[in-house]
Design a protein around this motif. Structure first.
Motif, PDB file in Angstrom:
ATOM      1  N   TYR A  74       0.819  -1.214   0.000  1.00  0.00           N
ATOM      2  CA  TYR A  74       0.000   0.000   0.000  1.00  0.00           C
ATOM      3  C   TYR A  74       0.856   1.269   0.000  1.00  0.00           C
ATOM      4  O   TYR A  74       0.333   2.361  -0.218  1.00  0.00           O
ATOM      5  N   GLY A  75       2.165   1.134   0.275  1.00  0.00           N
ATOM      6  CA  GLY A  75       3.014   2.323   0.360  1.00  0.00           C
ATOM      7  C   GLY A  75       2.665   3.142   1.591  1.00  0.00           C
ATOM      8  O   GLY A  75       2.199   2.606   2.611  1.00  0.00           O
ATOM      9  N   ASN A  76       2.894   4.452   1.507  1.00  0.00           N
ATOM     10  CA  ASN A  76       2.532   5.344   2.612  1.00  0.00           C
ATOM     11  C   ASN A  76       1.015   5.333   2.795  1.00  0.00           C
ATOM     12  O   ASN A  76       0.271   5.684   1.870  1.00  0.00           O
ATOM     13  N   THR A  77       0.578   4.945   3.988  1.00  0.00           N
ATOM     14  CA  THR A  77      -0.853   4.681   4.204  1.00  0.00           C
ATOM     15  C   THR A  77      -1.347   5.318   5.502  1.00  0.00           C
ATOM     16  O   THR A  77      -0.625   5.379   6.492  1.00  0.00           O
ATOM     17  N   ILE A  78      -2.616   5.746   5.466  1.00  0.00           N
ATOM     18  CA  ILE A  78      -3.303   6.268   6.657  1.00  0.00           C
ATOM     19  C   ILE A  78      -4.589   5.471   6.831  1.00  0.00           C
ATOM     20  O   ILE A  78      -5.334   5.265   5.869  1.00  0.00           O
ATOM     21  N   LYS A  79      -4.834   5.013   8.075  1.00  0.00           N
ATOM     22  CA  LYS A  79      -6.110   4.400   8.422  1.00  0.00           C
ATOM     23  C   LYS A  79      -6.788   5.267   9.478  1.00  0.00           C
ATOM     24  O   LYS A  79      -6.141   5.721  10.417  1.00  0.00           O
ATOM     25  N   VAL A  80      -8.093   5.464   9.307  1.00  0.00           N
ATOM     26  CA  VAL A  80      -8.858   6.275  10.254  1.00  0.00           C
ATOM     27  C   VAL A  80     -10.088   5.490  10.707  1.00  0.00           C
ATOM     28  O   VAL A  80     -10.854   5.000   9.873  1.00  0.00           O
ATOM     29  N   ARG A  81     -10.251   5.361  12.037  1.00  0.00           N
ATOM     30  CA  ARG A  81     -11.465   4.741  12.585  1.00  0.00           C
ATOM     31  C   ARG A  81     -12.448   5.854  12.891  1.00  0.00           C
ATOM     32  O   ARG A  81     -12.170   6.761  13.667  1.00  0.00           O
ATOM     33  N   HIS A  82     -13.639   5.772  12.272  1.00  0.00           N
ATOM     34  CA  HIS A  82     -14.661   6.812  12.437  1.00  0.00           C
ATOM     35  C   HIS A  82     -15.701   6.438  13.488  1.00  0.00           C
ATOM     36  O   HIS A  82     -16.291   7.307  14.127  1.00  0.00           O
ATOM     37  N   SER A  83     -15.935   5.150  13.625  1.00  0.00           N
ATOM     38  CA  SER A  83     -16.928   4.661  14.590  1.00  0.00           C
ATOM     39  C   SER A  83     -16.726   3.161  14.732  1.00  0.00           C
ATOM     40  O   SER A  83     -15.794   2.589  14.159  1.00  0.00           O
ATOM     41  N   ASP A  84     -17.595   2.514  15.496  1.00  0.00           N
ATOM     42  CA  ASP A  84     -17.531   1.055  15.592  1.00  0.00           C
ATOM     43  C   ASP A  84     -17.852   0.403  14.255  1.00  0.00           C
ATOM     44  O   ASP A  84     -17.537  -0.769  14.028  1.00  0.00           O
ATOM     45  N   LYS A  85     -18.431   1.184  13.360  1.00  0.00           N
ATOM     46  CA  LYS A  85     -18.905   0.654  12.083  1.00  0.00           C
ATOM     47  C   LYS A  85     -17.959   0.940  10.918  1.00  0.00           C
ATOM     48  O   LYS A  85     -17.719   0.082  10.069  1.00  0.00           O
ATOM     49  N   PHE A  86     -17.386   2.154  10.858  1.00  0.00           N
ATOM     50  CA  PHE A  86     -16.646   2.581   9.678  1.00  0.00           C
ATOM     51  C   PHE A  86     -15.159   2.821   9.939  1.00  0.00           C
ATOM     52  O   PHE A  86     -14.775   3.416  10.952  1.00  0.00           O
ATOM     53  N   VAL A  87     -14.320   2.338   8.988  1.00  0.00           N
ATOM     54  CA  VAL A  87     -12.891   2.633   8.930  1.00  0.00           C
ATOM     55  C   VAL A  87     -12.571   2.999   7.482  1.00  0.00           C
ATOM     56  O   VAL A  87     -13.104   2.384   6.548  1.00  0.00           O
ATOM     57  N   THR A  88     -11.701   4.016   7.278  1.00  0.00           N
ATOM     58  CA  THR A  88     -11.275   4.352   5.919  1.00  0.00           C
ATOM     59  C   THR A  88      -9.764   4.180   5.798  1.00  0.00           C
ATOM     60  O   THR A  88      -9.030   4.275   6.782  1.00  0.00           O
ATOM     61  N   LEU A  89      -9.305   3.907   4.563  1.00  0.00           N
ATOM     62  CA  LEU A  89      -7.890   3.698   4.287  1.00  0.00           C
ATOM     63  C   LEU A  89      -7.487   4.528   3.073  1.00  0.00           C
ATOM     64  O   LEU A  89      -8.204   4.559   2.068  1.00  0.00           O
ATOM     65  N   TYR A  90      -6.332   5.195   3.162  1.00  0.00           N
ATOM     66  CA  TYR A  90      -5.818   6.069   2.106  1.00  0.00           C
ATOM     67  C   TYR A  90      -4.373   5.626   1.843  1.00  0.00           C
ATOM     68  O   TYR A  90      -3.531   5.702   2.744  1.00  0.00           O
ATOM     69  N   SER A  91      -4.045   5.179   0.617  1.00  0.00           N
ATOM     70  CA  SER A  91      -2.707   4.624   0.393  1.00  0.00           C
ATOM     71  C   SER A  91      -2.032   5.162  -0.862  1.00  0.00           C
ATOM     72  O   SER A  91      -2.653   5.866  -1.659  1.00  0.00           O
ATOM     73  N   HIS A  92      -0.745   4.770  -1.013  1.00  0.00           N
ATOM     74  CA  HIS A  92       0.157   5.213  -2.079  1.00  0.00           C
ATOM     75  C   HIS A  92       0.486   6.710  -1.954  1.00  0.00           C
ATOM     76  O   HIS A  92       0.823   7.359  -2.948  1.00  0.00           O
ATOM     77  N   LEU A  93       0.391   7.257  -0.748  1.00  0.00           N
ATOM     78  CA  LEU A  93       0.581   8.688  -0.534  1.00  0.00           C
ATOM     79  C   LEU A  93       2.038   9.106  -0.726  1.00  0.00           C
ATOM     80  O   LEU A  93       2.966   8.354  -0.420  1.00  0.00           O
ATOM     81  N   SER A  94       2.227  10.339  -1.209  1.00  0.00           N
ATOM     82  CA  SER A  94       3.581  10.895  -1.296  1.00  0.00           C
ATOM     83  C   SER A  94       3.953  11.570   0.014  1.00  0.00           C
ATOM     84  O   SER A  94       5.133  11.746   0.315  1.00  0.00           O
ATOM     85  N   GLU A  95       2.942  11.928   0.814  1.00  0.00           N
ATOM     86  CA  GLU A  95       3.188  12.623   2.079  1.00  0.00           C
ATOM     87  C   GLU A  95       2.107  12.259   3.089  1.00  0.00           C
ATOM     88  O   GLU A  95       0.926  12.160   2.739  1.00  0.00           O
ATOM     89  N   ILE A  96       2.502  12.024   4.330  1.00  0.00           N
ATOM     90  CA  ILE A  96       1.571  11.783   5.433  1.00  0.00           C
ATOM     91  C   ILE A  96       1.636  12.975   6.381  1.00  0.00           C
ATOM     92  O   ILE A  96       2.702  13.309   6.883  1.00  0.00           O
ATOM     93  N   LYS A  97       0.499  13.618   6.621  1.00  0.00           N
ATOM     94  CA  LYS A  97       0.482  14.839   7.432  1.00  0.00           C
ATOM     95  C   LYS A  97      -0.087  14.635   8.833  1.00  0.00           C
ATOM     96  O   LYS A  97      -0.278  15.601   9.566  1.00  0.00           O
ATOM     97  N   VAL A  98      -0.404  13.400   9.189  1.00  0.00           N
ATOM     98  CA  VAL A  98      -0.971  13.118  10.505  1.00  0.00           C
ATOM     99  C   VAL A  98      -0.163  11.992  11.149  1.00  0.00           C
ATOM    100  O   VAL A  98       0.657  11.354  10.501  1.00  0.00           O
ATOM    101  N   LYS A  99      -0.439  11.745  12.413  1.00  0.00           N
ATOM    102  CA  LYS A  99       0.229  10.650  13.117  1.00  0.00           C
ATOM    103  C   LYS A  99      -0.807   9.835  13.872  1.00  0.00           C
ATOM    104  O   LYS A  99      -1.937  10.300  14.110  1.00  0.00           O
ATOM    105  N   GLN A 100      -0.423   8.630  14.235  1.00  0.00           N
ATOM    106  CA  GLN A 100      -1.336   7.740  14.959  1.00  0.00           C
ATOM    107  C   GLN A 100      -1.825   8.411  16.241  1.00  0.00           C
ATOM    108  O   GLN A 100      -1.060   8.980  16.996  1.00  0.00           O
ATOM    109  N   GLY A 101      -3.148   8.342  16.463  1.00  0.00           N
ATOM    110  CA  GLY A 101      -3.756   8.928  17.653  1.00  0.00           C
ATOM    111  C   GLY A 101      -4.369  10.294  17.421  1.00  0.00           C
ATOM    112  O   GLY A 101      -5.133  10.782  18.265  1.00  0.00           O
ATOM    113  N   ASP A 102      -4.078  10.928  16.274  1.00  0.00           N
ATOM    114  CA  ASP A 102      -4.658  12.246  15.986  1.00  0.00           C
ATOM    115  C   ASP A 102      -6.171  12.135  15.805  1.00  0.00           C
ATOM    116  O   ASP A 102      -6.671  11.193  15.178  1.00  0.00           O
TER     117      ASP A 102
END
Length: 287
Positions: free
Chosen positions: A215-243
């Motif tokens: 997936y390369g540079n990837t971000i996962k975000v948990r929105h609720s007990d129901k939804f998670v989103t994934l963003y991959s192949h990024l050239s830059e990550i602007k957030v960190k785990q726990g944000d």
């Protein structure tokens, strides 16, 4: 000493006793070559039969996967329709609130400045005051319903995750771009130039922000007990785990890291742990 050539002798017999018996000799090599040439069509037939059988099994497997994904999309469309109904209810509630506020102001101006006892042992509540009380209850109930719906929408990924709206590969079965074999694409690919902003699909918490294998540079975000989103192949990550994120926050940039053929965003929505087609969610307010 002259070397004797190895040959095979063939004899052709006849039922007619007066006919001469025919004999001829052929070198063993020629016999072997002719035999091998005769076997080639059999080998090829077996190969093509086996190849066709494997392709048929693969097609049956893909057809079954497609049926499963189609059923999932149908179920997803039902959920999206439900969300649209909720949105329509919110808009209707907004109009209702405006009307209620107007009616409340009118009823309040009609109340007497001083409410005294009317005699006897009971004090009657004026009709206008009772009317105002019902308005207040209705008003509060409407506010509570709107807040609950808005809370659900905040944590549901309903926006485009990038300023680019060009989809290069859709969700579902496809031919793998590297080995050309059939595979299931678990998200959608959004084409864009390197550095194009990537946005959070909904409110949530970052659970992964790093290089993530293919997936390369990837971000996962948990929105609720129901939804998670994934963003991959990024050239830059602007957030960190726990944000903690808000819907629409800039979290990274489109790139081509990992297993990628060019700059794009691979975007997934996981509902209850399983990938679903993101497109109906992304277009729910933009059809």
């Amino acid at each position: 000493m002259k070397r004797k050539m190895k040959t095979l002798t063939f004899t052709i017999l006849s039922n007619d006793a007066n006919k001469v018996v025919t004999r001829f000799q052929l070198p063993r090599k020629i016999v072997y070559i002719v035999s091998f040439i005769a076997i080639i069509p059999i080998i090829l037939s077996f190969y093509f039969f086996n190849e066709t059988n494997q392709k048929q099994q693969m097609n049956n497997h893909l057809a079954a996967d497609l049926t499963i994904q189609t059923n999932k999309v149908d179920g997803l469309q039902t959920k999206v329709d439900s969300m649209e109904q909720k949105t329509a209810k919110v808009q209707a509630k907004m109009k209702e609130l405006k009307l209620l506020e107007s009616q409340m102001r009118e009823s309040m101006t009609e109340l007497p400045v001083s409410l005294g006892p009317s005699g006897g042992i009971d004090i009657q509540i004026p009709e206008n005051e009772m009317k105002q009380s019902e308005f207040v209850k209705h008003y509060k109930k409407t506010i509570d319903e709107m807040e609950q719906t808005n809370k659900e929408l905040k944590h549901t990924p309903t926006i485009w995750p990038s300023s680019s709206h060009s989809i290069s590969s859709e969700f579902g079965p496809r031919s793998d771009p590297f080995n050309r074999s059939s595979s299931l694409h678990t998200g959608i690919d959004i084409r864009g130039s390197t550095g194009t902003p990537v946005y959070a699909g909904a409110d949530g918490t970052v659970t992964l922000a790093k290089y993530y294998g293919g997936y390369g540079n990837t971000i996962k975000v948990r929105h609720s007990d129901k939804f998670v989103t994934l963003y991959s192949h990024l050239s830059e990550i602007k957030v960190k785990q726990g944000d903690n994120l808000k819907k629409g926050d800039n979290i990274g940039s489109i790139g081509s890291t990992g297993r990628s053929t060019g700059p794009h965003l691979h975007y997934e929505i996981l509902e209850n742990g399983k990938p679903v087609d993101p497109y109906p969610y992304m277009t729910i307010f933009n059809k």
